[in-house]
Design an enzyme around this catalytic site. Structure first.
Site, PDB file in Angstrom:
ATOM      1  CE1 TYR A   1      -3.120  -3.199   1.038  1.00 20.44           C
ATOM      2  CE2 TYR A   1      -4.098  -1.578  -0.451  1.00 20.44           C
ATOM      3  CZ  TYR A   1      -4.097  -2.844   0.105  1.00 20.44           C
ATOM      4  OH  TYR A   1      -5.053  -3.741  -0.272  1.00 20.44           O
TER       5      TYR A   1
ATOM      6  CD  GLN B   1     -15.932  -2.148  -8.257  1.00 22.10           C
ATOM      7  OE1 GLN B   1     -15.767  -3.316  -7.896  1.00 22.10           O
ATOM      8  NE2 GLN B   1     -16.105  -1.826  -9.530  1.00 22.10           N
ATOM      9  CG  ASN B   2     -11.256   3.080  -9.253  1.00 21.91           C
ATOM     10  OD1 ASN B   2     -11.329   1.859  -9.387  1.00 21.91           O
ATOM     11  ND2 ASN B   2     -11.487   3.922 -10.244  1.00 21.91           N
TER      12      ASN B   2
ATOM     13  CG  HIS C   1     -13.815  -1.600  -2.876  1.00 24.83           C
ATOM     14  ND1 HIS C   1     -13.653  -2.058  -4.160  1.00 24.83           N
ATOM     15  CD2 HIS C   1     -14.927  -2.215  -2.405  1.00 24.83           C
ATOM     16  CE1 HIS C   1     -14.600  -2.949  -4.433  1.00 24.83           C
ATOM     17  NE2 HIS C   1     -15.388  -3.054  -3.398  1.00 24.83           N
TER      18      HIS C   1
ATOM     19  CB  CYS D   1      -8.240   3.425  14.978  1.00 26.96           C
ATOM     20  SG  CYS D   1      -8.367   2.391  16.449  1.00 26.96           S
TER      21      CYS D   1
ATOM     22  CB  CYS E   1      -4.946   4.637  16.659  1.00 26.05           C
ATOM     23  SG  CYS E   1      -5.260   3.935  18.286  1.00 26.05           S
TER      24      CYS E   1
ATOM     25  N   GLY F   1     -15.556   1.058 -16.438  1.00 23.35           N
ATOM     26  CA  GLY F   1     -14.196   0.730 -16.023  1.00 23.35           C
ATOM     27  C   GLY F   1     -14.107  -0.379 -15.005  1.00 23.35           C
TER      28      GLY F   1
ATOM     29  CD  GLU G   1     -12.256  -6.424 -21.722  1.00 19.39           C
ATOM     30  OE1 GLU G   1     -11.358  -6.184 -22.539  1.00 19.39           O
ATOM     31  OE2 GLU G   1     -12.064  -6.552 -20.510  1.00 19.39           O
TER      32      GLU G   1
ATOM     33  CB  ALA H   1     -12.953   5.257 -19.355  1.00 22.56           C
TER      34      ALA H   1
END
Ligand code: BV8
Length: 231
Positions: A55, A95-96, A113, A121, A140, A180, A208, A222
């Site tokens: 990440y 969802q991005n 998401h 936390c 935290c 997308g 597609e 897009a």
């Protein structure tokens, strides 16, 4: 446009032309990692350092001055403004986890998401903006016994955010646009069915055709087909 209550779902494909790899293209993000190792609570428990590295590398990309919203993000933000100024209702569910919709100016936005630029936390769920690397040493400030912060990302097996709000909006929609996304990840992949069963007209704008059952479909990049459809 003859529709009043519009709901749009976006996925990784809308950010592809901004330079963010999608998940399932051959050179996708997951390629050098198994989903189970980097995008599940179990993977995080097993090897937090690997998940932080995965990440941190993606979060760092958000700081790249070359990363910008593309014309699909911009068209959605402009359309939202115009549609709402005429009394229409509009909700964008993404969802991005990148921040390109926010940077393009989208306001009625659900990041189902989570968001790369937030951490949270693990106990209270309280989130905060975070743009640097995250490590297990970052704790935290909300608990008596401070906990290591985690990415504010919905992992596989975790409940996406604001699902009730998403379903409410889908059930009231008269137009549902999916763009997308490969429609492989649930519960987002089930949105077209909820919208169609509630009487909405359903449109897919994607590179597609996917397995989703849409009333209408326009295919291509897009950055080209989303502005064209919304104009
Ligand atoms: C949950 C954060 C339960 C991580 C992500 C049935 C019902 C419910 C759940 C399940 C179910 N069946 C299976 C499940 C479990 C699972 C699931 O769906 N698994 C799949 C693999 C089968 N779902 C879950 O675990 C979800 N949680 O169900 O919880 C629960 C219930 C009660 C209490 C607690 C829990 C959680 C899912 C969320 C996972 N997290 N993201 C991260 O990002 O690091 S998902 C991840 O995939 C991303 O968010 C991504 O957005 C998402 C979907 O992928 P897409 O966006 O569609 O991207 P993809 O690459 O697949 O496709 C890109 C598309 O764009 C392609 O079609 C391509 O053609 C197109 N494209 C490419 N370039 C362009 C383009 N189009 C236009 N222009 C271009 N230039």
């Amino acid at each position: 446009m003859r529709f009043n209550n519009i709901v749009v779902l976006t996925g990784a494909g809308i950010s592809a032309e901004s330079g963010i790899k999608t998940f399932r293209d051959s050179n996708g993000l997951w390629e050098n990692h198994q989903i189970e190792d980097v995008a599940t609570p179990e993977g995080y428990q097993r090897n937090p350092a690997l998940v932080h590295q995965f990440y941190n590398q993606r979060r760092a990309q958000l700081l790249d001055p070359k990363l910008k919203p593309n014309s699909a993000h911009q068209a959605l933000a402009q359309f939202e403004l115009q549609h709402k100024s005429k009394g229409g209702r509009f909700l964008l569910i993404t969802q991005n986890v990148d921040n390109l919709h926010q940077r393009a100016g989208s306001e009625s936005l659900i990041t189902m998401h989570g968001q790369l630029q937030k951490v949270k936390c693990p106990v209270t769920g309280k989130n905060l903006s975070w743009l640097k690397d995250l490590t297990a040493a970052d704790l935290c400030h909300c608990c008596k016994n401070p906990q290591p912060l985690r990415p504010d990302i919905v992992w596989f097996g975790e409940m996406p955010y604001l699902m009730d709000d998403c379903v409410d909006a889908l059930m009231q929609a008269d137009l549902f646009i999916s763009t997308g996304t490969s429609g492989q990840v649930y519960p987002a992949a089930g949105f077209v069915k909820i919208a169609a069963e509630s009487g909405a007209h359903t449109v897919e704008l994607n590179m597609e055709a996917t397995r989703g059952d849409f009333a209408e479909g326009y295919y291509g990049p897009a950055a080209k087909i989303v502005p064209a459809y919304l104009s």
